[in-house]
Scaffold this motif. Structure first.
Motif, PDB file in Angstrom:
ATOM      1  N   GLY A  39      -0.656  18.830   4.953  1.00  0.00           N
ATOM      2  CA  GLY A  39       0.373  19.229   3.995  1.00  0.00           C
ATOM      3  C   GLY A  39       0.735  18.105   3.043  1.00  0.00           C
ATOM      4  O   GLY A  39       0.875  18.317   1.835  1.00  0.00           O
ATOM      5  N   PHE A  40       0.865  16.893   3.582  1.00  0.00           N
ATOM      6  CA  PHE A  40       1.193  15.740   2.755  1.00  0.00           C
ATOM      7  C   PHE A  40       0.078  15.465   1.757  1.00  0.00           C
ATOM      8  O   PHE A  40       0.325  15.195   0.572  1.00  0.00           O
ATOM      9  N   ALA A  41      -1.167  15.556   2.215  1.00  0.00           N
ATOM     10  CA  ALA A  41      -2.307  15.347   1.316  1.00  0.00           C
ATOM     11  C   ALA A  41      -2.321  16.398   0.210  1.00  0.00           C
ATOM     12  O   ALA A  41      -2.537  16.065  -0.962  1.00  0.00           O
ATOM     13  N   GLU A  42      -2.098  17.655   0.551  1.00  0.00           N
ATOM     14  CA  GLU A  42      -2.097  18.719  -0.456  1.00  0.00           C
ATOM     15  C   GLU A  42      -0.982  18.519  -1.477  1.00  0.00           C
ATOM     16  O   GLU A  42      -1.168  18.746  -2.673  1.00  0.00           O
ATOM     17  N   ALA A  43       0.198  18.112  -1.014  1.00  0.00           N
ATOM     18  CA  ALA A  43       1.310  17.868  -1.934  1.00  0.00           C
ATOM     19  C   ALA A  43       0.956  16.743  -2.916  1.00  0.00           C
ATOM     20  O   ALA A  43       1.189  16.859  -4.121  1.00  0.00           O
ATOM     21  N   ASN A  44       0.402  15.662  -2.395  1.00  0.00           N
ATOM     22  CA  ASN A  44       0.021  14.541  -3.257  1.00  0.00           C
ATOM     23  C   ASN A  44      -1.147  14.906  -4.169  1.00  0.00           C
ATOM     24  O   ASN A  44      -1.185  14.480  -5.329  1.00  0.00           O
ATOM     25  N   ASN A  45      -2.083  15.697  -3.676  1.00  0.00           N
ATOM     26  CA  ASN A  45      -3.187  16.159  -4.520  1.00  0.00           C
ATOM     27  C   ASN A  45      -2.678  17.041  -5.656  1.00  0.00           C
ATOM     28  O   ASN A  45      -3.199  16.984  -6.774  1.00  0.00           O
ATOM     29  N   PHE A  46      -1.666  17.859  -5.372  1.00  0.00           N
ATOM     30  CA  PHE A  46      -1.071  18.695  -6.424  1.00  0.00           C
ATOM     31  C   PHE A  46      -0.511  17.812  -7.543  1.00  0.00           C
ATOM     32  O   PHE A  46      -0.811  18.018  -8.723  1.00  0.00           O
ATOM     33  N   GLY A  62       9.977   6.836  -9.602  1.00  0.00           N
ATOM     34  CA  GLY A  62      10.263   7.633  -8.408  1.00  0.00           C
ATOM     35  C   GLY A  62      11.756   7.710  -8.215  1.00  0.00           C
ATOM     36  O   GLY A  62      12.467   6.705  -8.357  1.00  0.00           O
ATOM     37  N   LEU A  63      12.257   8.918  -7.912  1.00  0.00           N
ATOM     38  CA  LEU A  63      13.699   9.125  -7.763  1.00  0.00           C
ATOM     39  C   LEU A  63      14.129   8.968  -6.308  1.00  0.00           C
ATOM     40  O   LEU A  63      13.473   9.463  -5.392  1.00  0.00           O
ATOM     41  N   ASP A  64      15.247   8.289  -6.128  1.00  0.00           N
ATOM     42  CA  ASP A  64      15.846   8.003  -4.828  1.00  0.00           C
ATOM     43  C   ASP A  64      16.147   9.299  -4.090  1.00  0.00           C
ATOM     44  O   ASP A  64      16.778  10.186  -4.646  1.00  0.00           O
ATOM     45  N   ALA A  65      15.722   9.419  -2.912  1.00  0.00           N
ATOM     46  CA  ALA A  65      14.877   8.531  -2.128  1.00  0.00           C
ATOM     47  C   ALA A  65      13.530   9.184  -1.827  1.00  0.00           C
ATOM     48  O   ALA A  65      12.513   8.509  -1.745  1.00  0.00           O
ATOM     49  N   ARG A  66      13.505  10.491  -1.660  1.00  0.00           N
ATOM     50  CA  ARG A  66      12.244  11.137  -1.294  1.00  0.00           C
ATOM     51  C   ARG A  66      11.221  11.131  -2.417  1.00  0.00           C
ATOM     52  O   ARG A  66      10.017  11.187  -2.163  1.00  0.00           O
ATOM     53  N   GLY A  67      11.670  11.017  -3.647  1.00  0.00           N
ATOM     54  CA  GLY A  67      10.729  10.901  -4.756  1.00  0.00           C
ATOM     55  C   GLY A  67       9.933   9.606  -4.710  1.00  0.00           C
ATOM     56  O   GLY A  67       8.829   9.528  -5.251  1.00  0.00           O
ATOM     57  N   PHE A  68      10.483   8.569  -4.051  1.00  0.00           N
ATOM     58  CA  PHE A  68       9.762   7.306  -3.911  1.00  0.00           C
ATOM     59  C   PHE A  68       8.416   7.520  -3.235  1.00  0.00           C
ATOM     60  O   PHE A  68       7.420   6.883  -3.580  1.00  0.00           O
ATOM     61  N   ILE A  69       8.398   8.393  -2.242  1.00  0.00           N
ATOM     62  CA  ILE A  69       7.183   8.594  -1.442  1.00  0.00           C
ATOM     63  C   ILE A  69       6.067   9.167  -2.302  1.00  0.00           C
ATOM     64  O   ILE A  69       4.949   8.634  -2.323  1.00  0.00           O
ATOM     65  N   PHE A  70       6.358  10.249  -3.024  1.00  0.00           N
ATOM     66  CA  PHE A  70       5.328  10.883  -3.844  1.00  0.00           C
ATOM     67  C   PHE A  70       4.957  10.024  -5.050  1.00  0.00           C
ATOM     68  O   PHE A  70       3.787   9.937  -5.432  1.00  0.00           O
ATOM     69  N   ALA A  71       5.947   9.369  -5.657  1.00  0.00           N
ATOM     70  CA  ALA A  71       5.670   8.511  -6.813  1.00  0.00           C
ATOM     71  C   ALA A  71       4.834   7.299  -6.412  1.00  0.00           C
ATOM     72  O   ALA A  71       3.947   6.882  -7.171  1.00  0.00           O
ATOM     73  N   SER A  72       5.076   6.746  -5.236  1.00  0.00           N
ATOM     74  CA  SER A  72       4.307   5.572  -4.813  1.00  0.00           C
ATOM     75  C   SER A  72       2.843   5.939  -4.560  1.00  0.00           C
ATOM     76  O   SER A  72       1.941   5.163  -4.888  1.00  0.00           O
ATOM     77  N   VAL A  73       2.599   7.110  -3.991  1.00  0.00           N
ATOM     78  CA  VAL A  73       1.210   7.542  -3.791  1.00  0.00           C
ATOM     79  C   VAL A  73       0.526   7.735  -5.141  1.00  0.00           C
ATOM     80  O   VAL A  73      -0.606   7.285  -5.342  1.00  0.00           O
ATOM     81  N   PHE A  74       1.212   8.387  -6.073  1.00  0.00           N
ATOM     82  CA  PHE A  74       0.632   8.595  -7.411  1.00  0.00           C
ATOM     83  C   PHE A  74       0.378   7.256  -8.107  1.00  0.00           C
ATOM     84  O   PHE A  74      -0.677   7.048  -8.709  1.00  0.00           O
ATOM     85  N   ALA A  75       1.335   6.345  -8.017  1.00  0.00           N
ATOM     86  CA  ALA A  75       1.173   5.026  -8.640  1.00  0.00           C
ATOM     87  C   ALA A  75      -0.025   4.292  -8.034  1.00  0.00           C
ATOM     88  O   ALA A  75      -0.822   3.678  -8.754  1.00  0.00           O
ATOM     89  N   HIS A  76      -0.169   4.371  -6.740  1.00  0.00           N
ATOM     90  CA  HIS A  76      -1.302   3.715  -6.080  1.00  0.00           C
ATOM     91  C   HIS A  76      -2.628   4.329  -6.535  1.00  0.00           C
ATOM     92  O   HIS A  76      -3.561   3.603  -6.880  1.00  0.00           O
TER      93      HIS A  76
END
Length: 181
Positions: A39-46, A62-76
């Motif tokens: 699920g996490f992979a699919e969300a990040n792939n989206f 990335g927006l505090d706080a849960r947005g940090f997770i998705f934004a950091s993966v995209f940034a990486h």
């Protein structure tokens, strides 16, 4: 509208928490999504598939706080610089700040004053779109610092609240993985 299988899968991993943080709120939480590698992979792939066409960008917020997770993966994945938009008092000064209304309270968002430069092209990522307060505050801060928001994305959109419409009315492309109406 046709919904892809991967987006239906994402929705299956998002838990609903009734009457949290107060009575009458149906809180959708991505923490359960993170607990599933698929699920996490699919969300990040989206997010990656929707926002890659805007790259390269100057900053990814990335927006505090849960947005940090998705934004950091995209940034990486895109090798883009990550900027954190934090709740008031979590960043050392100087900061640019904006007070905004949430669906059940008020808050203040801050970004370091030197994090966004004039004419920076910026993407903003969060986990959830509800009333639009947090994302609109981030857009206002980016613009106050001289940047231009070129796209926004989140995993969930509560379409019965006005947030995504407000972003779209600002003529900013907006993407969400799943909708709750």
């Amino acid at each position: 509208m046709e919904v892809s299988t991967e987006l239906l899968m994402i929705k299956e991993y998002i838990r609903s928490n009734q009457n949290f943080p107060k009575d009458g709120i149906d809180f959708k939480c991505t923490a359960s999504l993170w607990q599933s590698p698929e699920g996490f992979a699919e969300a990040n792939n989206f997010i990656y598939s929707k926002l890659l066409k805007y790259c390269p960008v100057d900053k990814i917020v990335g927006l505090d706080a849960r947005g940090f997770i998705f934004a950091s993966v995209f940034a990486h994945r895109t090798r883009g610089p990550l900027v954190l938009a934090r709740k008031k008092g979590k960043l050392p000064p100087p900061t640019e700040s904006k007070e905004y209304q949430l669906e059940y309270s008020t808050a203040t968002l801050e970004i370091k004053s030197d994090a966004i430069s004039k004419d920076d092209k910026v993407i903003i990522i969060d986990d959830l779109m509800a009333t639009g307060g947090t994302m609109n505050a981030a857009i206002d801060i980016v613009e106050a610092l001289g940047g231009k928001v070129i796209a926004c994305a989140c995993i969930m959109d509560l379409t019965y609240l006005p947030g995504s419409s407000i972003i779209k009315n600002r003529n900013i492309p907006f993407y969400s993985g799943v909708e709750y109406s």
